[in-house]
Design a protein around this motif. Structure first.
Motif, PDB file in Angstrom:
ATOM      1  N   ALA A  75      92.527  -9.987 -73.448  1.00  0.00           N
ATOM      2  CA  ALA A  75      91.569  -8.872 -73.432  1.00  0.00           C
ATOM      3  C   ALA A  75      91.364  -8.324 -74.838  1.00  0.00           C
ATOM      4  O   ALA A  75      90.232  -8.039 -75.255  1.00  0.00           O
ATOM      5  CB  ALA A  75      92.074  -7.770 -72.498  1.00  0.00           C
TER       6      ALA A  75
ATOM      7  N   ASP B 281      89.260 -10.584 -77.030  1.00  0.00           N
ATOM      8  CA  ASP B 281      87.865 -10.450 -76.600  1.00  0.00           C
ATOM      9  C   ASP B 281      87.241  -9.179 -77.181  1.00  0.00           C
ATOM     10  O   ASP B 281      86.168  -9.218 -77.796  1.00  0.00           O
ATOM     11  CB  ASP B 281      87.832 -10.424 -75.056  1.00  0.00           C
ATOM     12  N   VAL B 282      87.921  -8.060 -77.034  1.00  0.00           N
ATOM     13  CA  VAL B 282      87.354  -6.776 -77.484  1.00  0.00           C
ATOM     14  C   VAL B 282      87.277  -6.708 -79.008  1.00  0.00           C
ATOM     15  O   VAL B 282      86.249  -6.319 -79.581  1.00  0.00           O
ATOM     16  CB  VAL B 282      88.174  -5.591 -76.916  1.00  0.00           C
TER      17      VAL B 282
ATOM     18  N   ARG C 256      84.389  -8.826 -80.298  1.00  0.00           N
ATOM     19  CA  ARG C 256      83.051  -8.295 -80.029  1.00  0.00           C
ATOM     20  C   ARG C 256      82.752  -7.052 -80.842  1.00  0.00           C
ATOM     21  O   ARG C 256      81.659  -6.884 -81.368  1.00  0.00           O
ATOM     22  CB  ARG C 256      82.885  -7.973 -78.534  1.00  0.00           C
ATOM     23  N   LEU C 257      83.727  -6.149 -80.942  1.00  0.00           N
ATOM     24  CA  LEU C 257      83.455  -4.832 -81.517  1.00  0.00           C
ATOM     25  C   LEU C 257      83.987  -4.667 -82.932  1.00  0.00           C
ATOM     26  O   LEU C 257      83.577  -3.744 -83.636  1.00  0.00           O
ATOM     27  CB  LEU C 257      84.074  -3.743 -80.623  1.00  0.00           C
TER      28      LEU C 257
ATOM     29  N   ALA D 222      86.820  -1.136 -81.826  1.00  0.00           N
ATOM     30  CA  ALA D 222      87.585  -1.450 -80.614  1.00  0.00           C
ATOM     31  C   ALA D 222      88.500  -0.275 -80.282  1.00  0.00           C
ATOM     32  O   ALA D 222      89.125   0.299 -81.175  1.00  0.00           O
ATOM     33  CB  ALA D 222      88.413  -2.712 -80.830  1.00  0.00           C
TER      34      ALA D 222
ATOM     35  N   GLU E 221      89.123   0.658 -74.110  1.00  0.00           N
ATOM     36  CA  GLU E 221      88.359  -0.511 -73.692  1.00  0.00           C
ATOM     37  C   GLU E 221      89.286  -1.703 -73.441  1.00  0.00           C
ATOM     38  O   GLU E 221      89.108  -2.445 -72.476  1.00  0.00           O
ATOM     39  CB  GLU E 221      87.310  -0.884 -74.760  1.00  0.00           C
ATOM     40  N   ILE E 222      90.273  -1.867 -74.306  1.00  0.00           N
ATOM     41  CA  ILE E 222      91.189  -2.996 -74.126  1.00  0.00           C
ATOM     42  C   ILE E 222      91.964  -2.848 -72.819  1.00  0.00           C
ATOM     43  O   ILE E 222      92.119  -3.808 -72.063  1.00  0.00           O
ATOM     44  CB  ILE E 222      92.142  -3.122 -75.342  1.00  0.00           C
TER      45      ILE E 222
ATOM     46  N   VAL F 192      89.577  -3.744 -69.942  1.00  0.00           N
ATOM     47  CA  VAL F 192      89.335  -5.185 -69.805  1.00  0.00           C
ATOM     48  C   VAL F 192      90.584  -5.883 -69.278  1.00  0.00           C
ATOM     49  O   VAL F 192      90.503  -6.820 -68.477  1.00  0.00           O
ATOM     50  CB  VAL F 192      88.884  -5.796 -71.160  1.00  0.00           C
TER      51      VAL F 192
END
Lengths: 214, 214
Positions: free
Chosen positions: A23, A26-27, A30-31, A36, A40-41, A44
Motif C-alpha cells: 500500500a 502504491d501511495v 502516486r503522490l 502521501a 491514505e496509506i 489503502v
C-alpha cells in the motif's frame, strides 16, 4: 477474502507488513513522499493508523523501509535472471531483460526507488547511495564472472559497472516518460549500446538475441 | 588588487556576482547545502552579508543559481569540445574528454551539480532534472549529427543519449571516490564501453585515440 475483521487482525506479522508496504509503495509512487499521508496509506492497506505506526513506524521510516525492500526485490530479480552457464552476451542480455522486466512490471517500485527517493534527498539519499553501491557490486561481480579476460582490474570492473548501472538507471527513468516503448525494445537498445557499441551500430551491425539469429 | 574598499564596491555587477558564485560553489561543495551558511559564503566572497542577499537572494536561490551556472558551464565545455568535422568516434571521444576534463578541473562544480543537488531534493530536483534534460538533448543532437545512419529514430537517439548521459554521470560520481584515476583513463573506459562495446572488449579489441594508433 471472507475473513471478518477479527480474523484479519490475526494475520501473521510478515503478511501484514507486506500488505502495508504494498500500500505504501502504491501511495508514495502516486503522490510523492510529501503529499502521501499516513491516513491514505492506512486506508489503502485496510489497517488502522495506530496499527500502521506500531508495525512500521513513522512515514520517514516507512519510506526508508520501502526503498530497502524494493531495492532488494530488484536486485534479486536481476541476480535470479542471469543465467551463469550462458555465453557472456546472453548473460548480459538476461540481466538487462530482468532489470527492465522488473521496472516494467513494478513501475511503482521504480518511481519510489529512483525518482521519489532521489528527489527527497536527506536521509533517503543514504538509502539510495547504499542501493546503488549494491547494484554496482552486483554488476561488477557479474562482469568479472562473465568476461574473465577483460576487464583487467577490479577498479576497471567497478568503474565499468558504475557506468552500466548509471546507463540502466537513466534509461529506465527515460522510460517512465515513454511508457509505450516495450520492455524488450528498451532492453535491446541498452544491450546494443554496451555490447556492440556505437562503432558497430553506425555500421548497421546489430546484436540479436539467440532466438532471433538466422 | 590594490583597490581600496570603496573601489572594490564599484566592481561591475557581473564581476561581483561571479565572485560570489565562485565562493558559493566552493562552500556548498565542501560543506553541503545544509551546513553551508551565508556567513561563510560572504566571508569567502569578501562581501557583506546584506550585499550577498541583495545580489543573489536567499541561500536556496543562490544554490539554484549555482546549479544553473555550473550546468551551463559544463554544457558549454562539452559542446565546445566536440570537433564536428571529425570522424564519429573522434567526436564522441572529444565530447567524453571534454566532460571528464571539466569534472576533473571542476570537482567542486560537479559536487554541487550532481551530489549536493541530488541529495537535497525538493526544489533542486527540478533544476537537476532540467539540466539532465538539456544534457540528453545535447547528446542526442551530437549522436544524430555524427552517426547519421543509426540511430534510426528520434526516440532511439534520445533513449541512447539518456543511457550515455547516465553512464557518464554515474562514472563521474564513481570518480569522485577514486580521484587518483587520471581523467584520460576514466574517459577512455567509457569510450571503450560505448564505442567498442563489451563484445569487442572481451576479445581484447580496444579503441585507441588517433594519436596512439600504430
Amino acid at each position: 477474502m471472507q475473513a471478518d475483521q477479527r480474523r484479519a487482525k490475526r494475520l501473521p506479522r510478515a503478511v501484514r507488513e507486506r500488505q502495508i508496504m504494498d500500500a505504501a509503495v502504491d501511495v508514495f509512487s502516486r503522490l510523492g513522499f510529501h503529499a502521501a499521508s499516513m491516513d491514505e496509506i492506512s486506508d489503502v492497506a485496510g489497517i488502522s493508523k495506530p496499527m500502521l505506526y506500531a508495525y512500521l513506524g513513522s512515514k520517514e521510516e516507512l519510506f526508508a523501509t520501502c526503498i530497502r525492500r524494493e531495492a532488494t526485490r530488484m536486485m534479486e530479480a536481476i541476480a535470479g535472471g542471469v543465467e551463469p552457464d550462458q555465453e557472456p552476451d546472453v548473460q548480459l542480455w538476461s540481466g538487462l531483460r530482468a532489470f527492465f522486466g522488473f521496472v516494467g512490471e513494478n513501475r511503482a517500485s521504480w518511481q519510489v526507488l529512483h525518482r521519489q527517493a532521489s528527489t527527497q534527498g536527506g536521509p533517503f539519499a543514504a538509502e539510495l547511495a547504499d542501493m546503488r553501491g549494491r547494484a554496482v557490486s552486483l554488476v561488477a561481480a557479474l562482469l568479472a564472472q562473465s568476461t574473465q579476460a577483460a576487464p583487467a582490474t577490479e577498479l576497471e570492473a567497478e568503474s565499468l559497472a558504475a557506468a552500466l548501472v548509471g546507463a540502466g538507471e537513466s534509461l529506465a527513468d527515460w522510460w517512465l516518460d515513454h511508457p509505450d516503448e516495450p520492455a524488450g525494445v528498451v532492453a535491446a537498445r541498452l544491450m546494443n549500446l554496451v555490447w556492440m557499441g556505437f562503432g558497430d551500430l553506425v555500421k548497421g551491425n546489430i546484436w540479436h538475441p539467440p532466438s532471433r539469429r538466422g
